[in-house]
Design a protein around this motif. Structure first.
Motif, PDB file in Angstrom:
ATOM      1  N   GLY A 143     -39.458 -20.885  -3.278  1.00 41.96           N
ATOM      2  CA  GLY A 143     -40.163 -19.903  -2.475  1.00 41.96           C
ATOM      3  C   GLY A 143     -41.346 -19.213  -3.115  1.00 41.96           C
ATOM      4  N   TYR A 144     -42.067 -19.878  -4.023  1.00 43.42           N
ATOM      5  CA  TYR A 144     -43.222 -19.235  -4.659  1.00 43.42           C
ATOM      6  C   TYR A 144     -44.233 -20.291  -5.093  1.00 43.42           C
ATOM      7  CZ  TYR A 144     -40.687 -20.699  -8.872  1.00 43.42           C
ATOM      8  OH  TYR A 144     -40.015 -21.436  -9.827  1.00 43.42           O
ATOM      9  N   SER A 145     -45.465 -19.861  -5.242  1.00 43.48           N
ATOM     10  CA  SER A 145     -46.517 -20.744  -5.740  1.00 43.48           C
ATOM     11  C   SER A 145     -46.525 -20.734  -7.264  1.00 43.48           C
ATOM     12  CB  SER A 145     -47.883 -20.278  -5.231  1.00 43.48           C
ATOM     13  OG  SER A 145     -48.932 -20.926  -5.939  1.00 43.48           O
ATOM     14  N   PRO A 146     -46.767 -21.875  -7.911  1.00 39.28           N
ATOM     15  CA  PRO A 146     -46.879 -21.880  -9.372  1.00 39.28           C
ATOM     16  C   PRO A 146     -48.117 -21.149  -9.875  1.00 39.28           C
ATOM     17  CG  PRO A 146     -47.448 -24.034  -8.496  1.00 39.28           C
ATOM     18  CD  PRO A 146     -46.895 -23.233  -7.342  1.00 39.28           C
ATOM     19  N   SER A 147     -49.023 -20.765  -8.962  1.00 41.12           N
ATOM     20  CA  SER A 147     -50.173 -19.949  -9.337  1.00 41.12           C
ATOM     21  C   SER A 147     -50.009 -18.492  -8.914  1.00 41.12           C
ATOM     22  CB  SER A 147     -51.456 -20.524  -8.725  1.00 41.12           C
ATOM     23  OG  SER A 147     -51.845 -21.722  -9.377  1.00 41.12           O
ATOM     24  N   ASP A 148     -48.802 -18.109  -8.550  1.00 38.10           N
ATOM     25  CA  ASP A 148     -48.515 -16.709  -8.227  1.00 38.10           C
ATOM     26  C   ASP A 148     -48.800 -15.860  -9.470  1.00 38.10           C
ATOM     27  OD1 ASP A 148     -47.305 -14.201  -7.747  1.00 38.10           O
ATOM     28  OD2 ASP A 148     -45.763 -15.096  -6.481  1.00 38.10           O
ATOM     29  N   PRO A 149     -49.632 -14.817  -9.345  1.00 36.83           N
ATOM     30  CA  PRO A 149     -49.913 -13.972 -10.521  1.00 36.83           C
ATOM     31  C   PRO A 149     -48.662 -13.378 -11.160  1.00 36.83           C
ATOM     32  CG  PRO A 149     -51.503 -13.524  -8.788  1.00 36.83           C
ATOM     33  CD  PRO A 149     -50.461 -14.441  -8.184  1.00 36.83           C
ATOM     34  N   ALA A 150     -47.576 -13.279 -10.394  1.00 43.56           N
ATOM     35  CA  ALA A 150     -46.332 -12.763 -10.968  1.00 43.56           C
ATOM     36  C   ALA A 150     -45.784 -13.682 -12.049  1.00 43.56           C
ATOM     37  CB  ALA A 150     -45.286 -12.553  -9.876  1.00 43.56           C
ATOM     38  N   LEU A 151     -46.254 -14.936 -12.074  1.00 40.90           N
ATOM     39  CA  LEU A 151     -45.834 -15.859 -13.124  1.00 40.90           C
ATOM     40  C   LEU A 151     -46.661 -15.712 -14.396  1.00 40.90           C
ATOM     41  CD1 LEU A 151     -45.132 -19.160 -11.138  1.00 40.90           C
ATOM     42  CD2 LEU A 151     -43.516 -18.017 -12.672  1.00 40.90           C
ATOM     43  N   PRO A 183     -48.886 -30.231  -5.211  1.00 41.34           N
ATOM     44  CA  PRO A 183     -49.443 -30.147  -6.572  1.00 41.34           C
ATOM     45  C   PRO A 183     -50.726 -29.337  -6.680  1.00 41.34           C
ATOM     46  CG  PRO A 183     -49.718 -32.356  -5.667  1.00 41.34           C
ATOM     47  CD  PRO A 183     -48.781 -31.634  -4.754  1.00 41.34           C
ATOM     48  N   LEU A 184     -51.539 -29.255  -5.621  1.00 44.06           N
ATOM     49  CA  LEU A 184     -52.789 -28.502  -5.726  1.00 44.06           C
ATOM     50  C   LEU A 184     -52.561 -27.008  -5.982  1.00 44.06           C
ATOM     51  CD1 LEU A 184     -55.329 -29.936  -3.117  1.00 44.06           C
ATOM     52  CD2 LEU A 184     -55.567 -29.831  -5.600  1.00 44.06           C
ATOM     53  N   LEU A 185     -51.348 -26.539  -5.709  1.00 43.14           N
ATOM     54  CA  LEU A 185     -51.064 -25.129  -5.939  1.00 43.14           C
ATOM     55  C   LEU A 185     -51.096 -24.766  -7.424  1.00 43.14           C
ATOM     56  CD1 LEU A 185     -48.214 -24.425  -3.352  1.00 43.14           C
ATOM     57  CD2 LEU A 185     -50.619 -23.769  -3.216  1.00 43.14           C
ATOM     58  N   ILE A 186     -51.074 -25.769  -8.305  1.00 39.74           N
ATOM     59  CA  ILE A 186     -51.129 -25.468  -9.743  1.00 39.74           C
ATOM     60  C   ILE A 186     -52.551 -25.235 -10.217  1.00 39.74           C
ATOM     61  CG2 ILE A 186     -51.431 -27.815 -10.669  1.00 39.74           C
ATOM     62  CD1 ILE A 186     -49.097 -25.047 -12.005  1.00 39.74           C
ATOM     63  N   ASP A 187     -53.547 -25.546  -9.391  1.00 41.64           N
ATOM     64  CA  ASP A 187     -54.920 -25.581  -9.892  1.00 41.64           C
ATOM     65  C   ASP A 187     -55.410 -24.225 -10.385  1.00 41.64           C
ATOM     66  OD1 ASP A 187     -57.325 -27.231 -10.311  1.00 41.64           O
ATOM     67  OD2 ASP A 187     -58.224 -25.870  -8.858  1.00 41.64           O
ATOM     68  N   ASP A 209     -52.045 -39.525  -5.381  1.00 41.44           N
ATOM     69  CA  ASP A 209     -53.507 -39.426  -5.364  1.00 41.44           C
ATOM     70  C   ASP A 209     -53.965 -38.054  -5.843  1.00 41.44           C
ATOM     71  OD1 ASP A 209     -52.321 -38.291  -3.123  1.00 41.44           O
ATOM     72  OD2 ASP A 209     -54.012 -38.711  -1.788  1.00 41.44           O
ATOM     73  N   VAL A 210     -53.239 -36.992  -5.466  1.00 43.43           N
ATOM     74  CA  VAL A 210     -53.616 -35.640  -5.863  1.00 43.43           C
ATOM     75  C   VAL A 210     -53.265 -35.391  -7.327  1.00 43.43           C
ATOM     76  CG1 VAL A 210     -53.288 -33.175  -5.417  1.00 43.43           C
ATOM     77  CG2 VAL A 210     -53.300 -34.804  -3.511  1.00 43.43           C
ATOM     78  N   THR A 211     -52.067 -35.798  -7.760  1.00 46.86           N
ATOM     79  CA  THR A 211     -51.670 -35.548  -9.151  1.00 46.86           C
ATOM     80  C   THR A 211     -52.554 -36.326 -10.114  1.00 46.86           C
ATOM     81  OG1 THR A 211     -49.979 -37.302  -9.139  1.00 46.86           O
ATOM     82  CG2 THR A 211     -49.280 -35.095  -8.493  1.00 46.86           C
ATOM     83  N   HIS A 217     -58.983 -34.666 -14.146  1.00 45.64           N
ATOM     84  CA  HIS A 217     -60.075 -33.688 -14.178  1.00 45.64           C
ATOM     85  C   HIS A 217     -59.675 -32.316 -14.701  1.00 45.64           C
ATOM     86  CE1 HIS A 217     -62.739 -36.507 -12.179  1.00 45.64           C
ATOM     87  NE2 HIS A 217     -61.788 -36.755 -11.299  1.00 45.64           N
ATOM     88  N   ARG A 218     -58.397 -32.091 -14.934  1.00 39.69           N
ATOM     89  CA  ARG A 218     -57.945 -30.866 -15.606  1.00 39.69           C
ATOM     90  C   ARG A 218     -57.322 -31.287 -16.925  1.00 39.69           C
ATOM     91  NH1 ARG A 218     -60.965 -27.312 -13.212  1.00 39.69           N
ATOM     92  NH2 ARG A 218     -60.425 -26.842 -11.034  1.00 39.69           N
ATOM     93  N   ARG A 219     -57.940 -30.909 -18.016  1.00 40.74           N
ATOM     94  CA  ARG A 219     -57.505 -31.398 -19.329  1.00 40.74           C
ATOM     95  C   ARG A 219     -56.099 -30.955 -19.680  1.00 40.74           C
ATOM     96  NH1 ARG A 219     -57.945 -27.717 -23.539  1.00 40.74           N
ATOM     97  NH2 ARG A 219     -58.248 -29.401 -25.035  1.00 40.74           N
ATOM     98  N   ASN A 220     -55.592 -29.895 -19.051  1.00 39.74           N
ATOM     99  CA  ASN A 220     -54.270 -29.367 -19.393  1.00 39.74           C
ATOM    100  C   ASN A 220     -53.200 -29.724 -18.371  1.00 39.74           C
ATOM    101  OD1 ASN A 220     -55.624 -27.674 -17.561  1.00 39.74           O
ATOM    102  ND2 ASN A 220     -54.431 -25.874 -18.162  1.00 39.74           N
ATOM    103  N   VAL A 221     -53.494 -30.653 -17.457  1.00 41.80           N
ATOM    104  CA  VAL A 221     -52.506 -31.069 -16.454  1.00 41.80           C
ATOM    105  C   VAL A 221     -52.050 -32.483 -16.745  1.00 41.80           C
ATOM    106  CG1 VAL A 221     -52.097 -31.549 -14.005  1.00 41.80           C
ATOM    107  CG2 VAL A 221     -53.411 -29.530 -14.679  1.00 41.80           C
ATOM    108  N   TYR A 222     -50.734 -32.647 -16.827  1.00 41.74           N
ATOM    109  CA  TYR A 222     -50.081 -33.944 -16.997  1.00 41.74           C
ATOM    110  C   TYR A 222     -49.193 -34.195 -15.780  1.00 41.74           C
ATOM    111  CZ  TYR A 222     -51.332 -34.016 -22.004  1.00 41.74           C
ATOM    112  OH  TYR A 222     -52.004 -34.040 -23.202  1.00 41.74           O
ATOM    113  N   LEU A 223     -48.722 -35.424 -15.653  1.00 45.10           N
ATOM    114  CA  LEU A 223     -47.736 -35.723 -14.617  1.00 45.10           C
ATOM    115  C   LEU A 223     -46.615 -36.545 -15.236  1.00 45.10           C
ATOM    116  CD1 LEU A 223     -48.174 -38.950 -13.481  1.00 45.10           C
ATOM    117  CD2 LEU A 223     -50.322 -37.894 -12.785  1.00 45.10           C
ATOM    118  N   ASP A 224     -45.462 -36.559 -14.561  1.00 48.96           N
ATOM    119  CA  ASP A 224     -44.358 -37.361 -15.078  1.00 48.96           C
ATOM    120  C   ASP A 224     -43.841 -38.309 -13.999  1.00 48.96           C
ATOM    121  OD1 ASP A 224     -42.319 -36.142 -13.495  1.00 48.96           O
ATOM    122  OD2 ASP A 224     -40.988 -35.944 -15.205  1.00 48.96           O
ATOM    123  N   THR A 225     -42.983 -39.239 -14.414  1.00 48.06           N
ATOM    124  CA  THR A 225     -42.507 -40.290 -13.517  1.00 48.06           C
ATOM    125  C   THR A 225     -41.118 -40.003 -12.958  1.00 48.06           C
ATOM    126  OG1 THR A 225     -41.467 -41.591 -15.294  1.00 48.06           O
ATOM    127  CG2 THR A 225     -43.812 -42.013 -14.830  1.00 48.06           C
TER     128      THR A 225
END
Length: 318
Positions: A143-151, A183-187, A209-211, A217-225
């Motif tokens: 129930g929250y965005s990973p870009s929520d300032p509370a994080l 995934p775009l919510l992490i941007d 396609d998004v990940t 294009h974001r040097r600090n973003v990785y993905l896993d399988t």
């Protein structure tokens, strides 16, 4: 050497019964569509029986059989939406005991929920230091965005310790919130914390396609399988091969999402097909295999000197 960047202890001590029942209901709907849905009670009992590996002994046996040297244990925080047997502090302590029982076999990423506020951030920091936690695990569908300032207080704690942030993306239990799993919510967070590593869990399976775009294009973003073998059509070797030929193998972390596939022959059968099968690495540069099967994970883990019993990791984005 194979390192698994995405595992869970198959224990009802850590997985809420409500989550297991959600998974069963989703499975029954898929099976019912082809006229093969077993009784709900039987499926629930089967899943509960599979989640009695409270000390990770069976997981270690699976890892040994499959040639997996070490794995990341993820500890989601479902506590704000589903009742569980243990609170976060007790789960952190139990995972510490599991690492003591199986020295040198596990890293641990501990869960959090921004709705716990600054007190939650302080508790996370305390538990991270007390039990040498290696990363933060987020489950936004709660129930929250990973870009929520509370994080952001949690991210500050992770940045201070050079710990990665692992973020679930994609489909999950039907009672949870799918929009927060995009995934775009992490941007925004990735831009606000450019020196903090974010790993998109299941990013090699969902919204690829998004990940892939974010990882490139974001040097600090990785993905896993994680969850790669859970595709209904069974075509996962070809899917992994396409992923590994996108030109971003320096940003992909291999993970199985154990115990997801324990009914399909176990970890050894799965890894044999990945490592020795003809399809997964077809046309993939040989040097990329080492990156995918372990080196990328070591790069995002915290540096070793201030923590005991850990291989060195650079803890750096690239």
């Amino acid at each position: 050497m194979i390192l698994d960047g995405h595992c869970h202890v198959a224990s009802t001590d850590f997985v809420p019964r409500a989550f297991i029942e959600d998974v069963v209901d989703s499975m029954r709907r898929r099976l019912a569509a082809v006229g093969r849905a077993p009784a709900r009670e039987a499926l629930v009992d089967s899943y509960l029986a599979q989640h009695q590996d409270h000390d990770a002994d069976r997981l270690v046996a699976e890892m040994d059989a499959a040639g997996v040297a070490r794995a990341v244990l993820l500890v989601p925080d479902f506590g704000m939406v589903m009742a569980g047997r243990l609170d976060l502090a007790a789960m952190a302590r139990r995972h510490h005991e599991i690492r003591q029982r199986h020295p040198g076999r596990f890293w641990v990423y501990l869960g959090a929920d921004p709705r716990r506020g600054e007190r939650g951030a302080r508790e996370f920091a305390d538990l991270a230091d007390r039990y040498a936690v290696d990363g933060l695990k987020l489950y936004p569908p709660c129930g929250y965005s990973p870009s929520d300032p509370a994080l952001y207080p949690y991210y500050e704690e992770c940045r201070a310790r050079r710990m990665p942030v692992f973020v679930h993306i994609g489909p999950t239990a039907h009672s949870l919130s799918f929009p927060f799993a995009h995934p775009l919510l992490i941007d925004r967070a990735a831009r606000d914390f450019p020196d903090l590593v974010f790993v998109l869990g299941h990013g090699g399976v969902s919204h690829v396609d998004v990940t892939a775009y974010l990882a490139l294009h974001r040097r600090n973003v990785y993905l896993d399988t994680g969850g790669f073998a859970g595709t209904p059509d069974g075509d996962w070797p070809a899917r992994l091969n396409r992923l590994f030929r996108l030109g971003l193998n320096h940003k992909i972390i291999f993970g199985t999402d154990w115990p997801l596939n324990q009914l399909s022959g176990g970890m050894r059968r799965l890894l044999d097909r990945v490592v020795h099968g003809p399809e997964v690495f077809a046309g993939v540069p040989h040097g990329d295999r080492a990156l995918l099967l372990g080196e990328n994970l070591l790069r995002v883990l915290p540096p070793a000197p201030n923590r005991s019993g850990r291989e060195a990791g650079a803890g750096a984005a690239s």
